[in-house]
Design an enzyme around this catalytic site. Structure first.
Site, PDB file in Angstrom:
ATOM      1  N   MET A 109      39.898  29.969  28.486  1.00  0.00           N
ATOM      2  CA  MET A 109      40.939  29.688  29.490  1.00  0.00           C
ATOM      3  C   MET A 109      42.111  28.970  28.828  1.00  0.00           C
ATOM      4  O   MET A 109      41.919  27.990  28.104  1.00  0.00           O
ATOM      5  CB  MET A 109      40.386  28.816  30.620  1.00  0.00           C
ATOM      6  CG  MET A 109      39.365  29.478  31.537  1.00  0.00           C
ATOM      7  SD  MET A 109      39.867  31.046  32.268  1.00  0.00           S
ATOM      8  CE  MET A 109      41.287  30.528  33.268  1.00  0.00           C
TER       9      MET A 109
ATOM     10  N   HIS B 212      41.518  42.924  35.717  1.00  0.00           N
ATOM     11  CA  HIS B 212      40.879  41.610  35.738  1.00  0.00           C
ATOM     12  C   HIS B 212      40.789  41.119  37.182  1.00  0.00           C
ATOM     13  O   HIS B 212      41.806  41.024  37.881  1.00  0.00           O
ATOM     14  CB  HIS B 212      41.707  40.638  34.891  1.00  0.00           C
ATOM     15  CG  HIS B 212      41.119  39.275  34.736  1.00  0.00           C
ATOM     16  ND1 HIS B 212      40.138  38.979  33.806  1.00  0.00           N
ATOM     17  CD2 HIS B 212      41.384  38.111  35.394  1.00  0.00           C
ATOM     18  CE1 HIS B 212      39.833  37.692  33.902  1.00  0.00           C
ATOM     19  NE2 HIS B 212      40.563  37.143  34.858  1.00  0.00           N
TER      20      HIS B 212
ATOM     21  N   MET C 177      36.722  33.429  43.085  1.00  0.00           N
ATOM     22  CA  MET C 177      36.683  31.963  43.236  1.00  0.00           C
ATOM     23  C   MET C 177      35.959  31.606  44.525  1.00  0.00           C
ATOM     24  O   MET C 177      36.194  32.243  45.560  1.00  0.00           O
ATOM     25  CB  MET C 177      38.110  31.414  43.293  1.00  0.00           C
ATOM     26  CG  MET C 177      38.961  31.822  42.093  1.00  0.00           C
ATOM     27  SD  MET C 177      40.575  31.036  42.151  1.00  0.00           S
ATOM     28  CE  MET C 177      41.425  31.930  40.840  1.00  0.00           C
TER      29      MET C 177
ATOM     30  N   SER D  78      45.805  40.640  35.995  1.00  0.00           N
ATOM     31  CA  SER D  78      44.975  39.899  36.945  1.00  0.00           C
ATOM     32  C   SER D  78      45.432  40.231  38.360  1.00  0.00           C
ATOM     33  O   SER D  78      46.563  39.929  38.750  1.00  0.00           O
ATOM     34  CB  SER D  78      45.113  38.396  36.700  1.00  0.00           C
ATOM     35  OG  SER D  78      44.640  37.709  37.842  1.00  0.00           O
TER      36      SER D  78
ATOM     37  N   ASP E 266      43.133  33.759  29.101  1.00  0.00           N
ATOM     38  CA  ASP E 266      43.491  33.916  30.510  1.00  0.00           C
ATOM     39  C   ASP E 266      44.300  32.718  30.981  1.00  0.00           C
ATOM     40  O   ASP E 266      43.809  31.588  30.958  1.00  0.00           O
ATOM     41  CB  ASP E 266      42.183  34.044  31.316  1.00  0.00           C
ATOM     42  CG  ASP E 266      42.405  34.333  32.790  1.00  0.00           C
ATOM     43  OD1 ASP E 266      43.557  34.522  33.210  1.00  0.00           O
ATOM     44  OD2 ASP E 266      41.391  34.390  33.518  1.00  0.00           O
TER      45      ASP E 266
ATOM     46  N   ASP F  33      39.567  38.115  39.685  1.00  0.00           N
ATOM     47  CA  ASP F  33      39.239  36.691  39.716  1.00  0.00           C
ATOM     48  C   ASP F  33      38.482  36.327  40.978  1.00  0.00           C
ATOM     49  O   ASP F  33      39.020  36.381  42.079  1.00  0.00           O
ATOM     50  CB  ASP F  33      40.526  35.867  39.646  1.00  0.00           C
ATOM     51  CG  ASP F  33      41.155  35.918  38.266  1.00  0.00           C
ATOM     52  OD1 ASP F  33      40.461  35.578  37.296  1.00  0.00           O
ATOM     53  OD2 ASP F  33      42.328  36.308  38.166  1.00  0.00           O
TER      54      ASP F  33
ATOM     55  N   MET G  10      34.496  32.576  38.839  1.00  0.00           N
ATOM     56  CA  MET G  10      34.718  31.126  38.870  1.00  0.00           C
ATOM     57  C   MET G  10      33.926  30.613  40.060  1.00  0.00           C
ATOM     58  O   MET G  10      34.475  30.210  41.094  1.00  0.00           O
ATOM     59  CB  MET G  10      36.221  30.837  39.017  1.00  0.00           C
ATOM     60  CG  MET G  10      36.986  31.095  37.730  1.00  0.00           C
ATOM     61  SD  MET G  10      38.757  31.299  37.998  1.00  0.00           S
ATOM     62  CE  MET G  10      38.808  33.054  38.322  1.00  0.00           C
TER      63      MET G  10
ATOM     64  N   HIS H 190      35.819  38.109  36.535  1.00  0.00           N
ATOM     65  CA  HIS H 190      35.798  36.716  36.079  1.00  0.00           C
ATOM     66  C   HIS H 190      35.276  35.835  37.216  1.00  0.00           C
ATOM     67  O   HIS H 190      35.973  35.595  38.192  1.00  0.00           O
ATOM     68  CB  HIS H 190      37.236  36.340  35.666  1.00  0.00           C
ATOM     69  CG  HIS H 190      37.432  34.907  35.295  1.00  0.00           C
ATOM     70  ND1 HIS H 190      38.683  34.334  35.148  1.00  0.00           N
ATOM     71  CD2 HIS H 190      36.539  33.912  35.015  1.00  0.00           C
ATOM     72  CE1 HIS H 190      38.558  33.054  34.818  1.00  0.00           C
ATOM     73  NE2 HIS H 190      37.270  32.773  34.730  1.00  0.00           N
TER      74      HIS H 190
END
Ligand code: DX5
Ligand code: ZN
Length: 215
Positions: free
Chosen positions: A135, A31, A35, A6, A173, A33, A66, A64
Site C-alpha cells: 500500500m 482492481h 471494505m 481501481s 496501490d 476494493d 480490506m 483487494h
C-alpha cells in the site's frame, strides 16, 4: 508496467459499463476494493456485486480485501469470479489457512501490507503466495497522496525473492498517476493500481497507455 484501474473511483450506478470502458481503454486487470467498515473506516460492496459484473470482461479480477476476516469470506469471492484475492497481513484470520483456502479454490492468493507494516512481515509467506501488494496510502479511500517512502519495501521484497530464486510480482496501490509511476517502476513494481488518475481523466485510454509505457 501493468495497470489495474481501481473501480472504487468508477460510477457505481453503472459499474458494468465502467468495466467495459476500462477494458476497451486497455486495462490489464480490474482492481476491486472490498471494505467492511471494520478493518478500514469505509464500506464499499461485496461478492454479489462482483458476481454481477463479472460477465462484462474476461480480464483478471484483482480483488483487494480490506476486511477483518478474509478466511470467512474467501469462498464467496472465489465463487463470484475473483482471479486474484489479496488480503491484509494485519487482518484477524489465520494467514496460512487463508492462503491455502484461496489456493484450494483455484484463485491466486496475495498478501497486502499497510504503510506501517515492514516488508519483512511477508517474508515467511513468500513461498506460498502469488503476489505482494504494498500500500502506498493508508487503505480506505481513493484520491490520497502517494507515499514514496513505501517504495524501499518493494525493493526489499524483490531482493528477498531473488535471494530465494523465486519470482513474485509486486503491486502498489494508492496515489499512482503520471507524476508518481516512474518512481514505482524504478523500485521494481510490476503492477500499479490507479483509481483517480484513470477514472477522472478525459481520455482514460491515453492515461493507461502512458502509464503502461513506463518501464
Ligand atoms: C484504497 C484502495 C485503492 C484506491 C486507489 O484503499 O485500495 O485501490 O482505490 O485510488 P487512487 O488511485 O485514487 O489512490
Ligand atoms: Zn485497492
Amino acid at each position: 508496467m501493468k495497470i489495474a484501474p481501481s473501480l472504487l473511483s468508477c460510477d457505481f450506478s453503472k459499474m458494468g459499463e465502467e468495466i467495459v470502458r476500462m477494458d476497451k481503454s486497455g486495462a490489464d486487470w480490474m482492481h476491486l476494493d472490498i471494505m467492511d467498515g471494520h478493518f478500514v473506516p469505509n464500506i464499499t460492496f461485496g461478492a454479489p456485486v462482483i458476481k454481477a459484473v463479472r460477465k462484462y470482461t474476461d480480464k483478471p479480477f484483482d480483488v483487494h480485501l480490506m476486511i477483518s476476516n478474509p478466511l470467512k469470506y474467501a469462498d464467496d469471492f472465489a465463487d463470484a469470479g475473483a482471479d486474484i484475492i489479496t488480503f491484509h497481513i494485519e487482518c484477524d484470520s489465520d494467514i496460512e489457512k487463508t492462503i491455502e483456502k484461496i489456493r484450494s479454490r483455484g484463485v491466486k492468493p496475495g498478501l497486502v501490507i499497510k504503510p506501517k507494516t515492514p516488508a519483512s512481515a511477508v517474508f515467511p509467506y513468500l513461498d506460498k503466495i502469488d503476489l505482494v501488494l504494498v500500500m502506498t496510502v493508508e487503505p480506505g479511500f481513493g484520491g490520497q497522496s502517494f507515499m514514496a517512502d513505501m517504495l524501499p519495501k518493494v525493493t526489499k521484497i524483490k531482493d528477498e525473492c531473488k535471494k530465494r530464486g523465486i519470482e513474485i510480482p509486486v503491486e502498489v496501490d494508492g496515489g499512482i498517476g503520471e507524476a508518481t509511476i516512474e518512481l514505482a517502476a524504478k523500485a521494481g513494481v510490476d503492477i500499479c493500481v490507479a483509481g483517480t488518475a484513470v477514472f477522472k481523466a478525459d481520455d482514460p485510454a491515453k492515461v493507461i497507455a502512458n502509464l503502461q509505457s513506463i518501464k
